[in-house]
Design a protein around this motif. Structure first.
Motif, PDB file in Angstrom:
ATOM      1  N   ASP A   1     -29.595   9.927  18.531  1.00  0.00           N
ATOM      2  CA  ASP A   1     -29.167   9.143  19.681  1.00  0.00           C
ATOM      3  C   ASP A   1     -29.098   7.678  19.255  1.00  0.00           C
ATOM      4  N   ASN A   2     -30.253   7.117  18.885  1.00  0.00           N
ATOM      5  CA  ASN A   2     -30.280   5.799  18.245  1.00  0.00           C
ATOM      6  C   ASN A   2     -31.529   5.723  17.383  1.00  0.00           C
ATOM      7  N   ALA A   3     -31.361   5.184  16.183  1.00  0.00           N
ATOM      8  CA  ALA A   3     -32.478   5.174  15.231  1.00  0.00           C
ATOM      9  C   ALA A   3     -32.270   4.103  14.173  1.00  0.00           C
ATOM     10  N   ASP A   4     -33.383   3.654  13.632  1.00  0.00           N
ATOM     11  CA  ASP A   4     -33.371   2.748  12.487  1.00  0.00           C
ATOM     12  C   ASP A   4     -33.498   3.568  11.214  1.00  0.00           C
ATOM     13  N   VAL A   5     -32.641   3.273  10.259  1.00  0.00           N
ATOM     14  CA  VAL A   5     -32.642   3.972   8.974  1.00  0.00           C
ATOM     15  C   VAL A   5     -33.152   3.011   7.906  1.00  0.00           C
ATOM     16  N   GLN A   6     -34.198   3.423   7.220  1.00  0.00           N
ATOM     17  CA  GLN A   6     -34.745   2.648   6.112  1.00  0.00           C
ATOM     18  C   GLN A   6     -34.639   3.464   4.826  1.00  0.00           C
ATOM     19  N   ILE A   7     -34.588   2.783   3.696  1.00  0.00           N
ATOM     20  CA  ILE A   7     -34.368   3.447   2.424  1.00  0.00           C
ATOM     21  C   ILE A   7     -35.300   2.878   1.356  1.00  0.00           C
ATOM     22  N   GLN A   8     -35.627   3.718   0.403  1.00  0.00           N
ATOM     23  CA  GLN A   8     -36.435   3.302  -0.742  1.00  0.00           C
ATOM     24  C   GLN A   8     -35.909   4.023  -1.985  1.00  0.00           C
ATOM     25  N   ALA A   9     -35.371   3.271  -2.911  1.00  0.00           N
ATOM     26  CA  ALA A   9     -34.817   3.845  -4.142  1.00  0.00           C
ATOM     27  C   ALA A   9     -35.894   3.912  -5.213  1.00  0.00           C
ATOM     28  N   PHE A  10     -35.799   4.941  -6.059  1.00  0.00           N
ATOM     29  CA  PHE A  10     -36.767   5.128  -7.135  1.00  0.00           C
ATOM     30  C   PHE A  10     -36.084   4.966  -8.493  1.00  0.00           C
ATOM     31  N   THR A  11     -36.770   4.278  -9.384  1.00  0.00           N
ATOM     32  CA  THR A  11     -36.271   4.145 -10.753  1.00  0.00           C
ATOM     33  C   THR A  11     -36.817   5.232 -11.662  1.00  0.00           C
ATOM     34  N   SER A  12     -37.886   5.921 -11.196  1.00  0.00           N
ATOM     35  CA  SER A  12     -38.520   6.938 -12.040  1.00  0.00           C
ATOM     36  C   SER A  12     -38.958   8.133 -11.213  1.00  0.00           C
ATOM     37  N   LEU A  13     -38.875   9.318 -11.833  1.00  0.00           N
ATOM     38  CA  LEU A  13     -39.428  10.548 -11.274  1.00  0.00           C
ATOM     39  C   LEU A  13     -40.608  10.962 -12.141  1.00  0.00           C
ATOM     40  N   GLU A  14     -41.779  11.062 -11.517  1.00  0.00           N
ATOM     41  CA  GLU A  14     -42.953  11.568 -12.234  1.00  0.00           C
ATOM     42  C   GLU A  14     -43.092  13.050 -11.908  1.00  0.00           C
ATOM     43  N   GLN A  15     -42.700  13.891 -12.856  1.00  0.00           N
ATOM     44  CA  GLN A  15     -42.690  15.336 -12.650  1.00  0.00           C
ATOM     45  C   GLN A  15     -43.992  15.934 -13.174  1.00  0.00           C
ATOM     46  N   HIS A  16     -44.769  16.505 -12.258  1.00  0.00           N
ATOM     47  CA  HIS A  16     -46.056  17.097 -12.614  1.00  0.00           C
ATOM     48  C   HIS A  16     -45.935  18.615 -12.595  1.00  0.00           C
ATOM     49  N   PHE A  17     -46.366  19.268 -13.674  1.00  0.00           N
ATOM     50  CA  PHE A  17     -46.260  20.723 -13.786  1.00  0.00           C
ATOM     51  C   PHE A  17     -47.616  21.388 -13.593  1.00  0.00           C
ATOM     52  N   PRO A  18     -47.652  22.576 -12.978  1.00  0.00           N
ATOM     53  CA  PRO A  18     -48.904  23.310 -12.792  1.00  0.00           C
ATOM     54  C   PRO A  18     -49.310  24.063 -14.059  1.00  0.00           C
ATOM     55  N   VAL A  19     -49.688  23.318 -15.078  1.00  0.00           N
ATOM     56  CA  VAL A  19     -49.927  23.919 -16.400  1.00  0.00           C
ATOM     57  C   VAL A  19     -51.176  24.797 -16.440  1.00  0.00           C
ATOM     58  N   ASP A  20     -52.032  24.687 -15.427  1.00  0.00           N
ATOM     59  CA  ASP A  20     -53.226  25.525 -15.389  1.00  0.00           C
ATOM     60  C   ASP A  20     -52.987  26.865 -14.699  1.00  0.00           C
ATOM     61  N   ASP A  21     -51.769  27.086 -14.231  1.00  0.00           N
ATOM     62  CA  ASP A  21     -51.423  28.346 -13.582  1.00  0.00           C
ATOM     63  C   ASP A  21     -50.785  29.284 -14.609  1.00  0.00           C
ATOM     64  N   PRO A  22     -51.472  30.364 -15.016  1.00  0.00           N
ATOM     65  CA  PRO A  22     -50.925  31.260 -16.045  1.00  0.00           C
ATOM     66  C   PRO A  22     -49.646  31.955 -15.604  1.00  0.00           C
ATOM     67  N   ASP A  23     -49.474  32.203 -14.299  1.00  0.00           N
ATOM     68  CA  ASP A  23     -48.244  32.846 -13.831  1.00  0.00           C
ATOM     69  C   ASP A  23     -47.037  31.942 -14.048  1.00  0.00           C
ATOM     70  N   PHE A  24     -47.212  30.654 -13.770  1.00  0.00           N
ATOM     71  CA  PHE A  24     -46.132  29.701 -14.013  1.00  0.00           C
ATOM     72  C   PHE A  24     -45.835  29.592 -15.503  1.00  0.00           C
ATOM     73  N   MET A  25     -46.853  29.486 -16.300  1.00  0.00           N
ATOM     74  CA  MET A  25     -46.664  29.290 -17.736  1.00  0.00           C
ATOM     75  C   MET A  25     -45.978  30.481 -18.393  1.00  0.00           C
ATOM     76  N   ALA A  26     -46.160  31.678 -17.833  1.00  0.00           N
ATOM     77  CA  ALA A  26     -45.612  32.889 -18.459  1.00  0.00           C
ATOM     78  C   ALA A  26     -44.262  33.305 -17.893  1.00  0.00           C
ATOM     79  N   HIS A  27     -43.844  32.711 -16.773  1.00  0.00           N
ATOM     80  CA  HIS A  27     -42.647  33.206 -16.088  1.00  0.00           C
ATOM     81  C   HIS A  27     -41.365  32.808 -16.821  1.00  0.00           C
ATOM     82  N   ASP A  28     -40.390  33.721 -16.840  1.00  0.00           N
ATOM     83  CA  ASP A  28     -39.073  33.469 -17.430  1.00  0.00           C
ATOM     84  C   ASP A  28     -38.089  33.151 -16.318  1.00  0.00           C
ATOM     85  N   PHE A  29     -37.806  31.874 -16.113  1.00  0.00           N
ATOM     86  CA  PHE A  29     -36.935  31.456 -15.019  1.00  0.00           C
ATOM     87  C   PHE A  29     -35.458  31.769 -15.295  1.00  0.00           C
ATOM     88  N   ALA A  30     -35.127  32.132 -16.516  1.00  0.00           N
ATOM     89  CA  ALA A  30     -33.740  32.485 -16.826  1.00  0.00           C
ATOM     90  C   ALA A  30     -33.298  33.723 -16.062  1.00  0.00           C
TER      91      ALA A  30
END
Length: 237
Positions: free
Chosen positions: A195-224
């Motif tokens: 109806d009516n709203a204020d739009v604010q934005i925040q741009a990122f220069t970096s993505l910090e990607q954290h992986f669940p390396v302690d999860d054996p199911d994730f580490m063993a899975h073949d996503f292909a």
């Protein structure tokens, strides 16, 4: 020091596709990386939205709870808010607003966050009921989602935009969650009209990607072997 140019992401959306839904990060740990964010709980237990450092869970019953520090998360985004005003909008659909933002910023190839605060003519959201092990696939879980509708509602929408070349790591395009001002309605956003709203934005220069390396199911899975792009597209609708 809080770096407001970094988007933190725990795990990837592709991890959820085959049903790797185990919680691999606590809310306490996530909040060390941001005071604003979205995500889901273990077993896709509802939809999460973090505003001003407060984490809320929208459950499939429609109930909204504050999230405990030990709540476990399989996937989430978070950042330290430093939004800047972009525009004020009236009488726009979500699709129209999203196109207008990209036209105004030319940010189609970077990550950014949107905060849309105001009054919404209508909004459709969803929340998924918690699954138990052995977990179903993301698509199977999304097909039994609960859908909620509201009209004439005030609230805040938080959206993260990911470039298409990162589809799978996150949702290519916009991924939005909503919380009503009185905290009685929310969820993963499927459709809305402002109806009516204020739009604010925040741009990122970096993505910090954290992986669940302690999860054996994730580490063993073949996503292909997974149909990642198609399943994400269907499950996000």
């Amino acid at each position: 020091m809080k770096d407001q140019h970094v988007l933190y992401q725990h795990s990837t959306l592709a991890t959820l596709v085959p049903g790797l839904l185990k919680g691999t990060l606590t809310m306490k740990e996530l909040l060390q990386h941001g005071d604003t964010g979205i995500g889901t709980g273990e077993g896709l237990d509802g939809e999460l939205i973090i505003l001003d450092g407060q984490p809320y869970q929208v459950r499939s019953t429609g109930e909204i709870n504050l999230v405990a520090a030990d709540f476990k998360i399989p996937f989430a985004n978070a950042h330290f808010a430093h939004f800047e005003p972009l525009m004020t909008v009236k009488n726009l659909t979500g699709a129209q607003l999203e196109k207008r933002v990209l036209a105004a910023t030319h940010y189609q190839n970077i990550f950014f966050a949107l905060k849309v605060s105001g009054h919404f003519k209508q909004i459709k959201t969803r929340a998924v009921a918690k699954s138990e092990p052995p977990y179903p696939t993301l698509l199977a879980t999304a097909q039994v989602q609960q859908v909620f509708n509201a009209e004439g509602i005030a609230g805040t929408l938080i959206s993260y935009y990911a470039p298409q070349l990162f589809n799978g790591v996150a949702v290519g395009g916009y991924h939005s969650h909503f919380l009503a001002a009185n905290h009685d309605f929310g969820g993963h956003v499927l459709d809305y009209t402002v109806d009516n709203a204020d739009v604010q934005i925040q741009a990122f220069t970096s993505l910090e990607q954290h992986f669940p390396v302690d999860d054996p199911d994730f580490m063993a899975h073949d996503f292909a072997a997974d149909n990642i792009a198609a399943d994400i597209e269907q499950s996000e609708k």
